[in-house]
Scaffold this motif. Structure first.
Motif, short mmCIF file in Angstrom:
data_model
loop_
_atom_site.label_atom_id
_atom_site.label_comp_id
_atom_site.label_asym_id
_atom_site.label_seq_id
_atom_site.Cartn_x
_atom_site.Cartn_y
_atom_site.Cartn_z
N GLU A 84 -88.21 -10.18 26.60
CA GLU A 84 -89.31 -10.06 25.95
C GLU A 84 -88.96 -8.66 25.10
O GLU A 84 -89.55 -8.46 24.16
CB GLU A 84 -90.48 -9.76 26.81
N MET A 85 -87.64 -8.11 25.44
CA MET A 85 -87.67 -6.88 24.47
C MET A 85 -86.48 -7.08 23.69
O MET A 85 -85.79 -6.22 23.07
CB MET A 85 -87.25 -5.48 25.46
N GLY A 86 -86.14 -8.44 23.57
CA GLY A 86 -85.16 -8.85 22.47
C GLY A 86 -83.85 -9.26 22.92
O GLY A 86 -82.88 -9.46 22.24
N VAL A 87 -83.51 -8.91 24.18
CA VAL A 87 -82.27 -9.09 24.85
C VAL A 87 -81.86 -10.72 24.88
O VAL A 87 -82.67 -11.46 25.26
CB VAL A 87 -81.95 -8.43 25.97
N PHE A 123 -83.74 -2.34 21.78
CA PHE A 123 -84.76 -2.98 22.32
C PHE A 123 -86.02 -3.01 21.46
O PHE A 123 -86.08 -2.00 20.75
CB PHE A 123 -85.04 -2.32 23.67
N LEU A 124 -86.67 -3.97 21.53
CA LEU A 124 -87.95 -4.22 20.71
C LEU A 124 -89.24 -4.03 21.88
O LEU A 124 -89.17 -4.46 22.93
CB LEU A 124 -88.00 -5.36 19.90
N PRO A 125 -90.31 -3.31 21.31
CA PRO A 125 -91.35 -3.43 22.05
C PRO A 125 -91.87 -4.94 22.43
O PRO A 125 -91.92 -5.90 21.47
CB PRO A 125 -92.49 -2.89 21.14
N ALA A 126 -92.38 -4.99 23.80
CA ALA A 126 -92.95 -6.43 24.11
C ALA A 126 -94.13 -6.66 23.14
O ALA A 126 -94.92 -5.77 23.11
CB ALA A 126 -92.92 -6.38 25.55
N LYS A 127 -94.31 -7.84 22.90
CA LYS A 127 -95.61 -8.21 22.21
C LYS A 127 -96.80 -8.26 22.93
O LYS A 127 -98.07 -8.08 22.53
CB LYS A 127 -95.31 -9.67 21.57
N ASN A 128 -96.56 -8.32 24.19
CA ASN A 128 -97.63 -8.76 25.20
C ASN A 128 -97.22 -7.89 26.44
O ASN A 128 -96.23 -7.52 26.63
CB ASN A 128 -97.83 -9.99 25.53
N ALA A 129 -98.20 -7.59 27.43
CA ALA A 129 -98.05 -7.16 28.62
C ALA A 129 -96.94 -7.78 29.49
O ALA A 129 -96.90 -9.08 29.31
CB ALA A 129 -99.17 -7.16 29.55
N SER A 131 -94.37 2.19 23.59
CA SER A 131 -95.29 2.12 24.82
C SER A 131 -95.04 0.45 25.18
O SER A 131 -95.03 -0.49 24.43
CB SER A 131 -96.72 2.27 24.62
N THR A 132 -95.35 0.26 26.60
CA THR A 132 -95.14 -1.07 27.20
C THR A 132 -96.15 -1.10 28.33
O THR A 132 -96.44 -0.25 28.99
CB THR A 132 -93.79 -1.23 27.70
#
Length: 419
Positions: A51-54, A73-79, A102-103
Motif C-alpha cells: 500500500e506504500m508502493g513497494v 515510500f508513498l502515503p497509503a491512500k486509505n487506513a 501521516s498514516t
C-alpha cells in the motif's frame, strides 16, 4: 492411537517472515524470500508495504520484493488494515515513525483491544506523534512521522516487538539509538540486521544501532517456525509409542525455552544438526514419548517460551506432580486473555488446573476426556486443544478452526496425517 511417528517439516517462522518482509521493503534492490509463511498475519505485513508502493510478488512459498528504499515510500491512500497482527502493528509503527507523512493503521476487534502505548511511548520520545482515534492507547491510530532524534531507551518489560520498533525507527530515520533490556527478549531483528551488514552492538544487555546505515537487498531463507514445531514436539512427548523427526527448525536461543523446560521435565529430545541461515541457528529435532515430571517456570525463562505456554500447560497435565507457571502477566494481553483461555480450555477436557493472577497451577498426571473447547479466536488455544485430542478418551472439537490460519495455515492437514 499408535503414536506420532515419521518426519515433519513445519511452515516458515512467523516472526522471521514478518521481519524479512520489512527489511526487504526497507532495502534498495530485489529480494527473494524463500519459505515465507503465507499466514494471515504475515500477509498483512506484505500488504502494508504494497500500500506504500513497494512491488511485491507472491508465488508458492516465495516472495519477491522490489524496492527503492523508504525514501520512495508513498502515503497509503486509505487506513492500513492489519487484521489481527500485533507484530505488524508494532513493528510497522516504528517504520512509519520515520516517514514524512501521516498514516492511519487499524485492526480487527481483537487487535484493537491490545495495548499500543508500550510502543508509542518510546517512539514519541524519538519525535513521532500519535493520535488514538477512538480509545486511548488502542487502534485505530494516526502516526505522524518525520525527522527523528536519538534516544537511549530502558525497556520497562521484555518485549521483542517494542525493541524492534525502536530499532526499525532508528534504521529508517537514520539516527543513533540504544535499547537496554533487563531480560533478553527474542533477537530475530538484531540477527537479521547483522546478516544485512548493519553494525549493531549488544553489550551487557544494551543494544546499540548507529546512525546513517542503509540496507541493500539480500536474499533470505526463512527457517521452520519453532512455535509451530512445539505442538508436534508436545504431541510426541505425551502420546505413547511416538518418535518424531522435525527438520529445518529454527533454534534461536531466545525462542527455545520450551525445549529446555521439557528436557528438565524428562523429555527425550535430541538435536542432530545445527546450521546457520541468515544468522539464525537451524537444526533437526528428534523427540520421543517420555515419562515426565512436573516443573516450575523461572521468570527469566518466560520471554523464551511465552507463545508456548498453552501447549506446555497441556504437557504438564501428563507430568507426575504439580507444575507452577507464574510470571505470565503478559499473556493477559495476547490475542485474548491467554491465561484464562488456556485454563478454561483444559478444564473442559478434564484437566486439574487452577487460574492465578499471574499464571496457573496444574496437577498431573490427569486422564483427559473429550469436549468442546472455546478458543476465543486464539490460534494457539485451538492448536493446543487439537493436540490434546491425540490422548483424550473422547472427541475434541473447537469452536473456531479458522483462527489457526493466523500462524499455521496447514495445521489441520498435517494433523490429519497422524490421526
Amino acid at each position: 492411537m499408535n503414536g506420532i511417528n515419521g518426519t515433519l517439516i513445519v511452515p516458515g517462522d512467523k516472526s522471521i517472515s514478518h521481519r524479512a518482509a520489512i527489511l526487504a521493503s526497507l532495502s534498495t534492490g530485489k529480494t527473494v524470500i524463500d519459505n515465507f509463511l503465507f499466514s494471515e498475519d504475515c500477509l498483512r505485513t506484505l500488504d502494508a508495504f504494497q500500500e506504500m508502493g513497494v512491488q511485491i510478488t507472491k508465488r508458492n512459498q516465495q516472495v519477491i520484493v522490489e524496492s527503492e528504499g523508504p525514501s520512495k515510500f508513498l502515503p497509503a491512500k486509505n487506513a492500513i488494515d492489519l487484521g489481527n497482527s500485533g507484530t505488524t502493528a508494532r513493528l510497522l509503527a516504528g517504520v512509519l515513525s520515520a516517514m514524512p507523512f501521516s498514516t492511519v493503521i487499524k485492526g480487527d476487534s481483537s487487535l484493537s483491544s491490545r495495548p499500543m502505548k508500550r510502543v508509542t511511548e518510546p517512539l514519541s520520545m524519538m519525535g513521532a506523534k500519535f493520535k488514538f482515534l477512538q480509545r486511548d492507547g488502542h487502534l485505530p491510530m494516526t502516526i505522524e512521522g518525520g525527522r527523528l532524534k536519538q534516544i537511549d531507551y530502558e525497556m520497562p518489560v521484555a518485549s521483542a516487538q517494542v525493541k524492534s520498533a525502536v530499532l526499525l525507527a532508528a534504521l529508517t530515520g537514520q539516527v543513533h539509538v540504544s535499547v537496554t533490556e533487563q531480560t533478553k527478549s527474542r533477537d530475530h531483528t538484531e540477527r537479521m540486521l547483522e546478516a544485512y551488514g548493519i553494525h549493531i552492538e549488544d553489550k551487557n544487555g544494551t543494544i546499540t544501532l548507529r546512525e546513517n546505515q542503509v540496507l541493500h537487498a539480500k536474499n533470505i531463507e526463512v527457517p521452520g517456525d519453532f512455535s509451530s514445531a512445539a505442538y508436534w514436539i508436545a504431541a510426541a512427548v505425551i502420546t505413547p509409542g511416538s518418535e518424531l523427526t522435525i527438520e529445518h527448525v529454527g533454534l534461536n536461543p531466545t525462542r527455545i525455552g520450551f525445549l529446555n523446560v521439557l528436557k528438565r521435565m524428562g523429555a527425550s529430545i535430541e538435536i542432530i544438526e545445527k546450521l546457520d541461515a541468515m544468522n539464525e541457528p537451524v537444526g533437526t529435532i528428534i523427540v520421543r514419548y517420555s515419562t515426565l515430571n512436573a516443573t516450575s517456570l523461572e521468570i527469566d525463562e518466560i520471554p523464551t517460551l511465552i507463545d508456548e505456554i498453552p501447549i506446555l500447560a497441556l504437557v504438564a497435565t501428563q507430568a507426575e506432580g504439580t507444575s507452577h507457571f507464574h510470571h505470565l502477566e503478559e499473556l493477559r494481553f495476547k490475542e485474548t486473555d491467554r491465561i484464562k483461555a488456556t485454563v478454561l480450555g483444559l478444564e473442559e477436557l478434564g484437566a486439574d488446573i487452577q487460574m492465578k493472577d499471574d499464571g496457573m497451577v496444574i496437577q498431573g498426571r490427569t486422564r483427559l476426556h473429550g469436549g468442546v473447547v472455546k478458543t476465543f479466536h486464539d490460534h494457539r488455544i485451538a492448536m493446543t486443544a487439537m493436540i490434546a485430542s491425540l490422548i483424550t478418551s473422547g472427541d475434541v472439537t473447537v469452536d473456531d478452526q479458522d483462527c489457526v490460519k493466523i500462524s499455521y495455515p496447514n495445521f489441520f492437514e498435517q494433523l490429519n496425517e497422524f490421526i
